[in-house]
Design an enzyme around this catalytic site. Structure first.
Site, PDB file in Angstrom:
ATOM      1  N   LYS A 191      36.523  62.092  34.803  1.00  0.00           N
ATOM      2  CA  LYS A 191      37.898  61.851  35.262  1.00  0.00           C
ATOM      3  C   LYS A 191      38.688  62.270  33.988  1.00  0.00           C
ATOM      4  CE  LYS A 191      37.130  57.537  37.604  1.00  0.00           C
ATOM      5  NZ  LYS A 191      36.890  56.318  37.396  1.00  0.00           N
ATOM      6  N   GLU A 249      41.982  53.944  48.367  1.00  0.00           N
ATOM      7  CA  GLU A 249      41.617  55.290  48.684  1.00  0.00           C
ATOM      8  C   GLU A 249      41.413  55.489  50.063  1.00  0.00           C
ATOM      9  OE1 GLU A 249      38.469  56.706  45.861  1.00  0.00           O
ATOM     10  OE2 GLU A 249      39.294  55.297  44.276  1.00  0.00           O
TER      11      GLU A 249
HETATM   12  C1  2PG Z   1      36.011  54.967  40.210  1.00  0.00           C
HETATM   13  C2  2PG Z   1      37.600  55.280  40.438  1.00  0.00           C
HETATM   14  C3  2PG Z   1      37.636  56.094  41.846  1.00  0.00           C
HETATM   15  P1  2PG Z   1      39.554  54.064  39.585  1.00  0.00           P
HETATM   16  O1  2PG Z   1      35.911  53.631  39.866  1.00  0.00           O
HETATM   17  O2  2PG Z   1      35.077  55.556  40.360  1.00  0.00           O
HETATM   18  O3  2PG Z   1      37.232  55.721  42.915  1.00  0.00           O
HETATM   19  O4  2PG Z   1      38.287  54.085  40.684  1.00  0.00           O
HETATM   20  O5  2PG Z   1      40.313  55.000  39.531  1.00  0.00           O
HETATM   21  O6  2PG Z   1      40.328  52.602  40.019  1.00  0.00           O
HETATM   22  O7  2PG Z   1      38.733  53.616  38.226  1.00  0.00           O
HETATM   23 MG    MG Z   2      33.562  54.229  39.501  1.00  0.00          MG
END
Ligand code: 2PG
Ligand code: MG
Length: 460
Positions: A357, A224
């Protein structure tokens, strides 16, 4: 009425070069409108299923041709002729069509791509921007009364978010040795999004300078864009961030606070948290809580995500009792943007914030329902990118449309991240007073969280 006429999908690639789904929907009288689905690396066990082909002979099994075929076939047949403006009806249809609790048959990637592309196609047919379309959808869920005091102001009106930005990366996102995934900053003293972003860039550059000055491979960055050094301990990273904040003339805590994504699920096994950076040290939930509390005593920490693992409800309860009044405690793997898991957390008194998300749950409407549940119960929603991202800017428009208050996208290097940050700059300019920047004021009710002092200190 924007009637869905054509549905198409293709396999494209994300910021790790991994295949992902792009869906293109055209409404009668409109132009093709598209959305691309992101993908995580530190995924939670309770997330909706990302359908991958599993054919080891092609791209190590990561292909998404089946998900693409599902969009072009079964999903297209089901949604053609539907009203793209009816997000609830469309997303309900998609869930029913899949028929599983976790979208495992058609794939959350196929379903989310369709859900989002439909919103863009509706916006196009109506001749409005994405942020206005998302705002109109949110109007159907927008709280009509003031939310509980600790999340005052959130969700009521469109607004620019406080960015929560990664400086140093570890865990599954970087090649260094840190167990904890993200060391982030929150520019709580800034008075505009642009100012917040300028502070962030200054601190980020300074962290790089500090790391290089002492000989670490500081300039290698993780997935990231945060620096991914090998350090002597997990704690050492906090010192670099605090020093960088001070070195650019800002006040740690009052101007710029610290956030952590511990992402502890990935180092939890057989009842213990196993820390590699400190020589395989094994900690219980209570000991991780002690460690985090001691850090909160010594560093200006305002936010901790996934301090404990996705199944450790009892540990989470303890963590919340100890830190829930002074720190934002975000459930990511714990809640996976899932309304029923968040409801369980609220009932158990666990956490005080939820990471949002879209692909963890798989439709726009369900995502918004989880946000509404959070706000109604005084939980801060934090809209977030995945570690695998693309040029798609949905989350920037969504966070502004809903006025959710916070956005976590990763660092300020890497264009899939900047696509979102730059979209926010455009929205700030275009919406002006119609999208207020609430900044750090959303945390006013947290106690002892280092938010006192002068705000809006100018940079040297
Ligand atoms: C998290 C995300 C974004 P990932 O853990 O919050 O930083 O990571 O998309 O790998 O789950
Ligand atoms: Mg996380």
């Amino acid at each position: 009425m924007p009637i869905i006429e054509r549905v198409h999908a293709r396999e494209v690639f994300d910021s790790r070069g991994k295949p992902t789904v792009e869906v293109e929907i055209t409404c009668r009288g409109g132009k093709p409108s598209r959305a691309i689905v992101p993908s995580g690396a530190s995924t939670g066990r309770f997330e909706a299923v990302e359908l991958r082909d599993g054919d080891a002979k092609r791209l190590r099994g990561t292909g998404v041709r089946q998900a693409v075929a599902n969009v072009c076939g079964e999903i297209a047949d089901a949604v053609r002729g539907m009203d793209a403006n009816d997000q609830e009806g469309l997303d309900t249809r998609l869930c029913e069509l899949d028929g599983t609790p976790n979208k495992g048959r058609l794939g959350a990637n196929a379903i989310l791509g369709t859900s989002l592309a439909a919103a863009y196609a509706a916006a196009d047919e109506k001749g409005i921007s994405a942020v206005r379309q998302f705002s109109q959808i949110w109007d159907r869920l927008r709280p009509s009364k003031s939310p509980p005091a600790n999340t005052a102001g959130i969700g009521l009106e469109p607004g620019l978010p406080l960015p929560m930005v990664n400086m140093i990366s570890g865990g599954l996102h970087a090649g260094g040795n840190l167990d904890f995934q993200d060391y982030l900053i929150l520019p709580v003293g800034a008075t505009s999004y642009r100012q917040a972003f300028e502070w962030i860039v200054s601190v980020y550059w300074q962290v790089g300078t500090e790391l290089s000055a002492v000989g670490f491979e500081g300039l290698l960055v993780g997935d990231e864009g945060g620096f991914g050094p090998k350090l002597a301990s997990n704690e050492q990273a906090l010192g670099f961030v605090v020093r960088a904040i001070e070195a650019v003339g800002l006040v740690p805590g009052a101007d710029v606070a610290i956030g952590l994504d511990v992402a502890s699920t990935h180092f939890f096994s057989d009842g213990a948290y196993r820390l590699a950076a400190t020589g395989g040290q094994q900690l219980s939930s209570a000991e991780v809580t002690d460690l985090l509390e001691s850090w909160c005593d010594r560093f200006p920490i305002l936010s901790i995500e996934d301090g404990l693992a996705e199944d450790d409800w009892d540990g989470w309860k303890l963590l919340t009792e100890r830190l829930g009044r002074r720190v934002q405690l975000i459930g990511d793997d714990l809640f996976v943007t899932n309304e029923s898991r968040l409801r369980e957390g609220i009932e158990r008194g666990v956490g005080n914030s939820v990471l949002i998300k879209l692909n963890q749950i798989g439709t726009l409407w369900e995502t918004l329902q989880t946000m509404r549940l959070a706000i109604d119960n005084g939980y801060w929603p934090v809209v977030s990118a995945r570690s695998g991202e693309t040029e798609d800017t949905t989350i920037a428009d969504l966070v502004v449309a809903t006025g959710a208050g916070q956005l976590k996208v990763g660092s300020v290097a890497r264009s899939e991240r900047l696509a979102k940050y730059n979209q926010l700059l455009r929205l700030e300019e275009q919406l002006g007073p119609d999208a207020e920047f609430l900044g750090g004021s959303i945390f006013a009710t947290l106690q002892d969280c280092n938010l006192s002092g002068d705000s809006a200190k100018p940079l040297e």
